[in-house]
Design a protein around this motif. Structure first.
Motif, PDB file in Angstrom:
ATOM      1  N   CYS A  53      82.301  33.519  55.580  1.00 32.21           N
ATOM      2  CA  CYS A  53      83.509  32.700  55.568  1.00 32.21           C
ATOM      3  C   CYS A  53      84.694  33.588  55.204  1.00 32.21           C
ATOM      4  O   CYS A  53      84.531  34.755  54.859  1.00 32.21           O
ATOM      5  N   LEU A  54      85.877  33.046  55.259  1.00 24.75           N
ATOM      6  CA  LEU A  54      87.046  33.835  54.900  1.00 24.75           C
ATOM      7  C   LEU A  54      86.924  34.304  53.464  1.00 24.75           C
ATOM      8  O   LEU A  54      86.566  33.533  52.579  1.00 24.75           O
ATOM      9  N   VAL A  55      87.229  35.561  53.217  1.00 30.40           N
ATOM     10  CA  VAL A  55      87.038  36.129  51.887  1.00 30.40           C
ATOM     11  C   VAL A  55      88.329  36.200  51.085  1.00 30.40           C
ATOM     12  O   VAL A  55      88.286  36.516  49.905  1.00 30.40           O
ATOM     13  N   LEU A  56      89.453  35.922  51.697  1.00 31.49           N
ATOM     14  CA  LEU A  56      90.722  35.975  50.981  1.00 31.49           C
ATOM     15  C   LEU A  56      91.114  34.581  50.501  1.00 31.49           C
ATOM     16  O   LEU A  56      90.894  33.593  51.192  1.00 31.49           O
ATOM     17  N   SER A  57      91.708  34.536  49.326  1.00 36.10           N
ATOM     18  CA  SER A  57      92.198  33.258  48.809  1.00 36.10           C
ATOM     19  C   SER A  57      93.448  32.853  49.595  1.00 36.10           C
ATOM     20  O   SER A  57      94.005  33.650  50.362  1.00 36.10           O
ATOM     21  N   ASN A  58      93.899  31.630  49.401  1.00 28.91           N
ATOM     22  CA  ASN A  58      95.130  31.182  50.056  1.00 28.91           C
ATOM     23  C   ASN A  58      96.301  32.089  49.677  1.00 28.91           C
ATOM     24  O   ASN A  58      97.125  32.433  50.527  1.00 28.91           O
ATOM     25  N   HIS A  59      96.369  32.475  48.411  1.00 29.32           N
ATOM     26  CA  HIS A  59      97.454  33.348  47.954  1.00 29.32           C
ATOM     27  C   HIS A  59      97.369  34.715  48.630  1.00 29.32           C
ATOM     28  O   HIS A  59      98.373  35.258  49.103  1.00 29.32           O
ATOM     29  N   GLU A  60      96.165  35.285  48.694  1.00 23.11           N
ATOM     30  CA  GLU A  60      95.983  36.580  49.348  1.00 23.11           C
ATOM     31  C   GLU A  60      96.346  36.504  50.831  1.00 23.11           C
ATOM     32  O   GLU A  60      96.950  37.434  51.375  1.00 23.11           O
ATOM     33  N   ARG A  61      95.998  35.404  51.492  1.00 22.66           N
ATOM     34  CA  ARG A  61      96.351  35.263  52.908  1.00 22.66           C
ATOM     35  C   ARG A  61      97.865  35.210  53.088  1.00 22.66           C
ATOM     36  O   ARG A  61      98.392  35.714  54.076  1.00 22.66           O
ATOM     37  N   LEU A  62      98.583  34.629  52.150  1.00 23.63           N
ATOM     38  CA  LEU A  62     100.053  34.632  52.218  1.00 23.63           C
ATOM     39  C   LEU A  62     100.606  36.042  52.031  1.00 23.63           C
ATOM     40  O   LEU A  62     101.501  36.471  52.764  1.00 23.63           O
ATOM     41  N   VAL A  63     100.067  36.766  51.056  1.00 18.00           N
ATOM     42  CA  VAL A  63     100.544  38.122  50.770  1.00 18.00           C
ATOM     43  C   VAL A  63     100.298  39.053  51.954  1.00 18.00           C
ATOM     44  O   VAL A  63     101.160  39.852  52.322  1.00 18.00           O
ATOM     45  N   TRP A  64      99.132  38.956  52.581  1.00 22.32           N
ATOM     46  CA  TRP A  64      98.741  39.885  53.646  1.00 22.32           C
ATOM     47  C   TRP A  64      98.840  39.265  55.035  1.00 22.32           C
ATOM     48  O   TRP A  64      98.237  39.735  55.976  1.00 22.32           O
ATOM     49  N   ARG A  65      99.655  38.250  55.213  1.00 23.53           N
ATOM     50  CA  ARG A  65      99.746  37.521  56.487  1.00 23.53           C
ATOM     51  C   ARG A  65     100.154  38.389  57.679  1.00 23.53           C
ATOM     52  O   ARG A  65      99.851  38.063  58.811  1.00 23.53           O
ATOM     53  N   ASP A  66     100.803  39.519  57.436  1.00 22.82           N
ATOM     54  CA  ASP A  66     101.233  40.398  58.521  1.00 22.82           C
ATOM     55  C   ASP A  66     100.135  41.351  58.983  1.00 22.82           C
ATOM     56  O   ASP A  66     100.331  42.088  59.949  1.00 22.82           O
ATOM     57  N   ILE A  67      99.018  41.362  58.309  1.00 23.79           N
ATOM     58  CA  ILE A  67      97.919  42.266  58.670  1.00 23.79           C
ATOM     59  C   ILE A  67      96.757  41.420  59.177  1.00 23.79           C
ATOM     60  O   ILE A  67      95.863  41.023  58.430  1.00 23.79           O
ATOM     61  N   GLY A  68      96.777  41.137  60.472  1.00 24.71           N
ATOM     62  CA  GLY A  68      95.800  40.251  61.092  1.00 24.71           C
ATOM     63  C   GLY A  68      94.362  40.660  60.849  1.00 24.71           C
ATOM     64  O   GLY A  68      93.509  39.815  60.595  1.00 24.71           O
ATOM     65  N   GLU A  69      94.087  41.951  60.937  1.00 23.57           N
ATOM     66  CA  GLU A  69      92.709  42.416  60.758  1.00 23.57           C
ATOM     67  C   GLU A  69      92.199  42.071  59.355  1.00 23.57           C
ATOM     68  O   GLU A  69      91.031  41.724  59.177  1.00 23.57           O
ATOM     69  N   LEU A  70      93.066  42.131  58.368  1.00 22.76           N
ATOM     70  CA  LEU A  70      92.681  41.801  57.005  1.00 22.76           C
ATOM     71  C   LEU A  70      92.425  40.299  56.859  1.00 22.76           C
ATOM     72  O   LEU A  70      91.483  39.876  56.197  1.00 22.76           O
ATOM     73  N   LEU A  71      93.226  39.496  57.524  1.00 21.36           N
ATOM     74  CA  LEU A  71      93.069  38.034  57.449  1.00 21.36           C
ATOM     75  C   LEU A  71      91.783  37.543  58.093  1.00 21.36           C
ATOM     76  O   LEU A  71      91.248  36.510  57.707  1.00 21.36           O
ATOM     77  N   GLU A  72      91.288  38.259  59.080  1.00 23.44           N
ATOM     78  CA  GLU A  72      90.115  37.825  59.835  1.00 23.44           C
ATOM     79  C   GLU A  72      88.792  38.314  59.252  1.00 23.44           C
ATOM     80  O   GLU A  72      87.735  37.980  59.776  1.00 23.44           O
ATOM     81  N   CYS A  73      88.830  39.076  58.173  1.00 22.57           N
ATOM     82  CA  CYS A  73      87.610  39.643  57.599  1.00 22.57           C
ATOM     83  C   CYS A  73      86.675  38.551  57.099  1.00 22.57           C
ATOM     84  O   CYS A  73      87.102  37.550  56.542  1.00 22.57           O
ATOM     85  N   THR A  74      85.382  38.784  57.309  1.00 22.64           N
ATOM     86  CA  THR A  74      84.373  37.823  56.867  1.00 22.64           C
ATOM     87  C   THR A  74      83.480  38.381  55.773  1.00 22.64           C
ATOM     88  O   THR A  74      82.532  37.731  55.358  1.00 22.64           O
ATOM     89  N   SER A  75      83.759  39.600  55.303  1.00 18.30           N
ATOM     90  CA  SER A  75      83.012  40.157  54.175  1.00 18.30           C
ATOM     91  C   SER A  75      83.959  40.991  53.327  1.00 18.30           C
ATOM     92  O   SER A  75      84.975  41.493  53.820  1.00 18.30           O
ATOM     93  N   LYS A  76      83.617  41.134  52.064  1.00 16.98           N
ATOM     94  CA  LYS A  76      84.444  41.926  51.147  1.00 16.98           C
ATOM     95  C   LYS A  76      84.478  43.394  51.579  1.00 16.98           C
ATOM     96  O   LYS A  76      85.495  44.057  51.431  1.00 16.98           O
ATOM     97  N   ASP A  77      83.374  43.917  52.099  1.00 19.52           N
ATOM     98  CA  ASP A  77      83.344  45.322  52.531  1.00 19.52           C
ATOM     99  C   ASP A  77      84.314  45.569  53.682  1.00 19.52           C
ATOM    100  O   ASP A  77      85.044  46.552  53.691  1.00 19.52           O
ATOM    101  N   ARG A  81      87.814  47.898  53.656  1.00 21.58           N
ATOM    102  CA  ARG A  81      88.142  48.954  54.629  1.00 21.58           C
ATOM    103  C   ARG A  81      89.477  48.680  55.316  1.00 21.58           C
ATOM    104  O   ARG A  81      90.280  49.585  55.517  1.00 21.58           O
ATOM    105  N   ALA A  82      89.719  47.434  55.680  1.00 19.89           N
ATOM    106  CA  ALA A  82      90.992  47.075  56.317  1.00 19.89           C
ATOM    107  C   ALA A  82      92.153  47.298  55.359  1.00 19.89           C
ATOM    108  O   ALA A  82      93.213  47.776  55.756  1.00 19.89           O
ATOM    109  N   PHE A  83      91.964  46.970  54.082  1.00 24.26           N
ATOM    110  CA  PHE A  83      92.998  47.188  53.073  1.00 24.26           C
ATOM    111  C   PHE A  83      93.315  48.671  52.944  1.00 24.26           C
ATOM    112  O   PHE A  83      94.478  49.074  52.927  1.00 24.26           O
ATOM    113  N   ILE A  84      92.279  49.499  52.895  1.00 25.14           N
ATOM    114  CA  ILE A  84      92.484  50.948  52.797  1.00 25.14           C
ATOM    115  C   ILE A  84      93.217  51.469  54.025  1.00 25.14           C
ATOM    116  O   ILE A  84      94.176  52.224  53.915  1.00 25.14           O
ATOM    117  N   GLN A  85      92.775  51.060  55.191  1.00 21.74           N
ATOM    118  CA  GLN A  85      93.356  51.553  56.442  1.00 21.74           C
ATOM    119  C   GLN A  85      94.795  51.100  56.642  1.00 21.74           C
ATOM    120  O   GLN A  85      95.649  51.882  57.032  1.00 21.74           O
TER     121      GLN A  85
END
Length: 100
Positions: A53-77, A81-85
């Motif tokens: 399921c989505l791993v980001l909280s509602n707040h995190e999704r607001l903060v990172w809304r411009d990074i689509g790859e990060l929003l679509e992640c289904t695991s913490k790992d 990686r998306a956060f680092i990249q």
């Protein structure tokens, strides 16, 4: 590497963001000198999201809304990686290359 409670004295507070706290290493272990530890915050009484399921909280999704790859992640790992990249690599200079 496994850290134990006694190792806490070797780490100092560097800063934090909406989702993480960052500690720097100040001990004598050569393998850890110059390293930082990023610890994910979890709200009191809230468990981590289950895999699939989505791993980001509602707040995190607001903060990172411009990074689509990060929003679509289904695991913490994958999210890490998306956060680092997409985030950390832009903040580090050439002396601190991002290793994936």
């Amino acid at each position: 590497m496994l850290l134990i409670a006694e190792d806490a004295k070797d780490w100092f507070y560097k800063g934090e963001g909406a989702a993480n706290i960052v500690l720097g290493y100040c001990g004598s272990s050569l393998s850890l000198v110059g390293k930082v530890l990023r610890i994910q915050k979890v709200a009191k009484g809230r468990s981590r999201s289950p895999i699939g399921c989505l791993v980001l909280s509602n707040h995190e999704r607001l903060v990172w809304r411009d990074i689509g790859e990060l929003l679509e992640c289904t695991s913490k790992d994958v999210a890490a990686r998306a956060f680092i990249q997409h985030v950390m690599s832009n903040l580090l200079d050439s002396k601190h290359p991002v290793i994936d």
